[in-house]
Design an enzyme around this catalytic site. Structure first.
Site, short mmCIF file in Angstrom:
data_model
loop_
_atom_site.label_atom_id
_atom_site.label_comp_id
_atom_site.label_asym_id
_atom_site.label_seq_id
_atom_site.Cartn_x
_atom_site.Cartn_y
_atom_site.Cartn_z
N LYS A 23 0.84 -1.20 0.00
CA LYS A 23 0.00 0.00 0.00
C LYS A 23 0.88 1.25 0.00
O LYS A 23 1.57 1.53 0.97
CB LYS A 23 -0.90 0.04 1.23
CG LYS A 23 -1.94 1.15 1.08
CD LYS A 23 -2.60 1.55 2.38
CE LYS A 23 -1.80 2.54 3.17
NZ LYS A 23 -1.59 3.83 2.51
N CYS A 61 13.86 10.56 5.91
CA CYS A 61 13.92 9.99 7.27
C CYS A 61 15.30 10.17 7.89
O CYS A 61 15.43 10.40 9.08
CB CYS A 61 13.54 8.51 7.22
SG CYS A 61 14.47 7.59 6.00
N GLU A 79 11.22 15.40 14.71
CA GLU A 79 11.48 15.28 13.27
C GLU A 79 10.61 16.31 12.55
O GLU A 79 9.38 16.23 12.59
CB GLU A 79 11.11 13.86 12.82
CG GLU A 79 11.43 13.62 11.38
CD GLU A 79 11.05 12.21 10.92
OE1 GLU A 79 9.96 11.73 11.31
OE2 GLU A 79 11.84 11.61 10.19
N GLU A 123 10.68 0.73 9.69
CA GLU A 123 11.66 1.76 9.30
C GLU A 123 11.01 3.10 9.56
O GLU A 123 10.12 3.50 8.83
CB GLU A 123 12.01 1.64 7.81
CG GLU A 123 12.60 0.30 7.40
CD GLU A 123 14.05 0.13 7.82
OE1 GLU A 123 14.66 1.11 8.30
OE2 GLU A 123 14.56 -0.99 7.69
P1 NAD Z 1 2.86 7.92 8.12
O1 NAD Z 1 3.31 7.06 9.21
O2 NAD Z 1 1.81 8.93 8.39
O3 NAD Z 1 2.30 7.04 6.92
C1 NAD Z 1 3.05 6.02 6.34
C2 NAD Z 1 2.10 5.02 5.71
O4 NAD Z 1 1.31 4.40 6.73
C3 NAD Z 1 1.12 5.59 4.72
O5 NAD Z 1 0.99 4.68 3.66
C4 NAD Z 1 -0.17 5.68 5.51
O6 NAD Z 1 -1.33 5.60 4.71
C5 NAD Z 1 -0.06 4.47 6.39
N1 NAD Z 1 -0.81 4.53 7.66
C6 NAD Z 1 -1.17 5.63 8.36
N2 NAD Z 1 -1.83 5.27 9.48
C7 NAD Z 1 -1.84 3.92 9.50
C8 NAD Z 1 -2.33 2.94 10.41
N3 NAD Z 1 -2.94 3.30 11.54
N4 NAD Z 1 -2.16 1.64 10.12
C9 NAD Z 1 -1.52 1.26 9.01
N5 NAD Z 1 -1.05 2.13 8.10
C10 NAD Z 1 -1.20 3.44 8.34
O7 NAD Z 1 4.18 8.57 7.54
P2 NAD Z 1 4.33 9.59 6.34
O8 NAD Z 1 3.92 10.93 6.83
O9 NAD Z 1 3.67 9.07 5.10
O10 NAD Z 1 5.90 9.50 6.07
C11 NAD Z 1 6.80 10.24 6.78
C12 NAD Z 1 7.48 9.38 7.82
O11 NAD Z 1 8.12 8.24 7.24
C13 NAD Z 1 8.58 10.13 8.51
O12 NAD Z 1 8.50 9.94 9.90
C14 NAD Z 1 9.85 9.48 7.96
O13 NAD Z 1 10.95 9.60 8.80
C15 NAD Z 1 9.43 8.08 7.75
N6 NAD Z 1 10.32 7.38 6.80
C16 NAD Z 1 11.21 6.45 7.27
C17 NAD Z 1 12.08 5.80 6.41
C18 NAD Z 1 13.08 4.79 6.92
O14 NAD Z 1 13.59 4.04 6.12
N7 NAD Z 1 13.37 4.72 8.19
C19 NAD Z 1 12.05 6.11 5.05
C20 NAD Z 1 11.15 7.05 4.60
C21 NAD Z 1 10.28 7.68 5.49
#
Ligand code: NAD
Length: 790
Positions: free
Chosen positions: A192, A300, A397, A266
């Protein structure tokens, strides 16, 4: 004006990337049927859609089907149907499919890059030169792993149906990081993407059709948190791989607790960018541009905390400001653009409010004098100085183009500041002195350390965090393990502890106190509550009493384990010698331990002797492996080597089972110790005297104080205290299913690494209950990138 003056005064002309192919692609599709399930394109079962818009203008790009739980059911069914054939296909067959995906992506490289830039807002230079080539490399690299599975991962098999959830900041690259290793391992997937950025995943699904990916092997469902949660909670899924915020990561950790699903997370970061006074400042400034302004800081592992040595702070900040003034903010499709828009209005609002709050808390926020485009979600690159370590800009962050700056005086202070965060994803160290850089790198609590560089990635090198940046690694050999299951010899189902013994108060003035005490910080100590538990023999007589450990005793044991530096800092050879010595001293008392086993468990004298002998053998094994389970050196396609170091996880809680009470305990404690962890062991609730009898063996064996701590008492209660304790880094629980599930759920505070037997014990006497599968859980892999060349 002479030629030189004219040259310096020259303005950049516009250099737009053509978007007609991407617009044609957009116009030709029906995005209300954008769910790719079982090889077909489907509408969401409720016909719901969500909007995806263009960050540079706010304009609508498409209305995309929004999956609900019924659609996730369908996707899981398709993946489950495809699994038997795909997992049974040869490595060569799977390698050909992975390679075909990589080649097909290469043919559509430009379309991928333009679509990514239109949908996400990242500059075309980045999507074209970094995201898309790296995604392709990931598929081609993993074609090799598909074929090398038997050779490199003997005794492992693919985990099964995998649910994968990714964020919007690197939509295609994160997709590649997820799908490539899963397919190589013989898994089928439901992925997803994030709701802000669905487009390149839809193009990728079309590539799967063309590359001959069998139907149902890759399923891509579009949707938001509701669809994500349906994936996380689906009983037909055996593994969840999540990249996103720490907040949602914690929700997922809780939701999957006790389900037996394998999990990798991650998450976010607050990475330090450390500049020592002997660094090449101009290179460091260019590094910063890549570190914090790459992808508008929506990275990230963005180097969002600049730690600079006092003596050069002024000079460096002046250079940074000069460079910031030359960053070009504008249309992401312009090939000269350095900084494009943020992904969405909500993200822009969040960044603005964090900057305002940082300023309110005392930071001085500086921005270059530049005009922003009249529409779109742009934010100027921002430099915050005078930032105190507690300032929100130093702790949270931001996920935007905002750099928080602090100064340090000496190396120790730099390390302390760098580690002063709940995250642990990445760090950069800048110094022309390689000795200093390699001295600092192992002391940083971060999964990736770049020396004189930043944001270097490769498919062959693992990437992932420590602490609240999550667990698991993506990329290379380490990443493959996330999609494989080691064959472990399952033992009996563990029933909840049923000791009927009631606590008894220890008599203060008793002439002889025969209660076995707790072992904390190298000393035998009375339990804080001063209560003890009676321990029965197999025949129901009183065998003795042990201390009833409590929350306070666990706290003391954790402090002692954390304070013990001698063990993690000892050489592997030194640890090996101590473990040999433990084995030798246990061997000297073998008959005593055998008699105790028989007395407590009722096992035959022969079986008891065998268990003691196997325990000694296991200590010998881990003594020998202490200096052999080593890291690797990767050679990515760059002028750099990547040192994949094995580091101890840290303070590890171990809850040992009743089955084979001596061998089970030693089989868990020894590998943790061998890799340099310090341990708090909670021995079997029924047979704790086997552990308390070990105190003297430990005391005679040169084990540093605090390296092993033993707290006897109620398994369920003590496991819960360890799970909730934020200074425990790892927890291994072999207890009843409810205790295991609770330990996983309660570990969310600091996202400690939990290894749970899910209510099953192991057959500890089996050779498979020892070795790499245990050692791997006892280490964190840190990838240190060391560039070379002038
Ligand atoms: P997010 O956690 O809001 O969303 C990530 C994904 O999770 C989306 O697809 C979203 O639809 C889904 N999601 C949201 N709520 C959910 C739930 N309750 N259950 C299951 N899925 C759910 O994050 P974002 O705003 O899309 O991305 C930014 C974050 O991602 C930042 O914190 C960044 O640091 C992190 N990130 C980490 C890495 C890594 O490799 N460590 C890489 C890229 C981004």
């Amino acid at each position: 004006m002479n030629i030189l003056e004219r040259y310096h005064a020259m303005e950049y002309g516009p250099a737009p990337e053509a978007r007609n192919e991407a617009d044609a692609w957009l116009a030709a599709r029906d995005f209300s049927k954008a769910l790719f399930i079982g090889g077909d394109w489907k509408a969401a079962s409720g016909d719901k859609t969500f909007d995806t818009s263009e960050p540079s203008s706010g304009g609508l790009l498409a209305k995309v089907s929004d999956a609900n739980a019924a659609d996730i059911d369908a996707a899981v069914a398709a993946a489950a149907k495809a699994l038997p054939k795909w997992s049974a296909s040869s490595g060569y067959q799977r390698a050909k499919v992975l390679y075909a995906i990589g080649r097909a992506m290469q043919r559509h490289q430009r379309l991928f890059a333009v679509l990514e830039t239109i949908d996400n807002g990242k500059p075309i230079r980045e999507s074209r030169d970094i995201d898309v080539p790296l995604a392709i490399r990931h598929f081609i690299h993993h074609a090799g792993w598909a074929q090398a599975l038997d050779r490199d991962f003997p005794g492992h098999k693919g985990v099964g149906v995998v649910g994968q959830i990714i964020p919007w900041n690197f939509p295609l690259l994160m997709l590649a990081w997820k799908i490539a290793p899963a397919l190589a391992a013989g898994c089928t997937v439901i992925l997803k993407p994030a709701e802000f950025t669905p487009l390149t995943s839809i193009l990728f699904a079309e590539i799967c059709e063309r590359a001959g990916v069998p139907k149902g092997v890759v399923n891509i469902v579009q949707g938001g948190p509701e669809a994500g949660a349906a994936i996380v909670n689906h009983p037909g899924i055996q593994k969840i791989a999540f990249t996103g915020s720490s907040e949602v990561g914690k929700i997922i950790r809780k939701a999957t607790a006790g389900s037996g699903k394998k999990l990798s997370l991650e998450l976010g970061g607050k990475s330090a960018f450390i500049v020592f006074e002997d660094a090449d400042l101009d290179s460091a400034v260019e590094g910063l541009v890549d570190g914090i302004w790459f992808n508008q800081g929506q990275v990230c592992c963005a180097g969002s905390r600049l730690l600079v040595q006092e003596g050069i702070a002024e000079a460096l900040i002046a250079k940074v400001k000069a460079r910031m003034s030359r960053l070009r903010v504008g249309s992401p499709l312009d090939k000269n653009t350095d900084i494009g828009p943020l992904v969405d209005a909500t993200q822009l609002d969040r960044v603005k409010s964090l900057v305002a709050e940082g300023a309110r808390q005392g930071a001085v926020c500086w921005q270059p004098d530049a005009t922003l485009p009249s529409s779109g979600y742009y934010h100027l690159p921002t430099l915050a100085t005078g930032v105190s370590p507690a300032n929100i800009l130093a702790q949270e962050e931001v996920f935007g183009p905002v750099l928080a700056t602090m100064t340090f005086r000496n190396t120790e202070e730099a390390i302390e500041l760098a580690n002063n965060t709940r995250y642990g994803l990445a760090a950069s160290v800048w110094s022309e002195n390689v000795n200093l850089a390699l001295h600092v790198a192992p002391q940083l609590k971060a999964g990736v350390v770049w020396i004189n560089g930043t944001n270097m990635f490769d498919a062959a090198c693992g990437f992932g965090g420590y602490r609240e940046s999550g667990f698991g690694r993506e990329g290379g050999r380490e990443g493959m393990f996330e999609y494989l299951l080691a064959k472990l010899p399952l033992g009996p189902v563990i029933k909840p502890a049923t000791t009927s013994a009631q606590p008894v108060e220890q008599a203060d003035g008793a002439a002889i106190d025969r209660t076995a005490k707790l072992f904390i910080g190298g000393k035998q100590v009375r339990p804080d509550g001063n209560y003890s538990l009676a321990v029965a023999t197999a025949k129901g007589k009183l065998a003795g009493e042990v201390g009833l450990g409590s929350r306070k005793d666990i706290r003391d044991a954790v402090s002692a384990a954390r304070a013990c530096k001698a063990w993690p800092e000892a050489t592997a050879y030194n640890r090996s010698q101590v473990l040999y010595y433990l084995a030798e001293n246990l061997s000297g008392r073998a008959s005593e331990f055998a008699a105790r086993l028989t007395e407590l468990t009722g096992t035959s004298a022969k079986a008891a002797r065998d268990e003691v002998e196997q325990s000694i053998e296991r200590l010998f094994l881990y003594a020998g492996l202490a200096d052999k389970f080593e890291g690797r050196v990767h050679q990515p396609p760059a002028r750099a080597v990547t040192l994949a170091l094995h580091e101890p996880v840290g303070v590890v809680g171990i809850v040992a089972p009743d089955t084979s009470p001596l061998l089970g305990l030693i089989s868990l404690v020894a590998p943790a110790l061998a890799m340099g962890n310090t341990v708090i062991a909670v021995p079997s609730e029924r047979y704790p005297l086997l552990a308390t009898d070990l105190y003297q063996v430990i005391e005679y064996s040169d084990v540093p104080a605090g390296a092993i701590n033993i707290v006897t008492g109620r398994t369920a209660e003590l496991a819960g205290v360890l799970a909730k304790h934020d200074d425990v880094d790892g927890l291994w629980v072999f207890a009843d299913a409810e205790t295991c599930a609770k330990a996983e759920a309660e570990s969310v505070g600091n996202l400690k690494r939990v290894w749970s037997g899910n209510g099953r014990s192991l057959d500890w006497a089996s050779d498979e209950a020892a070795g790499d599968a245990f050692l791997r859980r006892a280490v964190e892999v840190k990838n240190v990138w060391v560039p070379y060349g002038d």
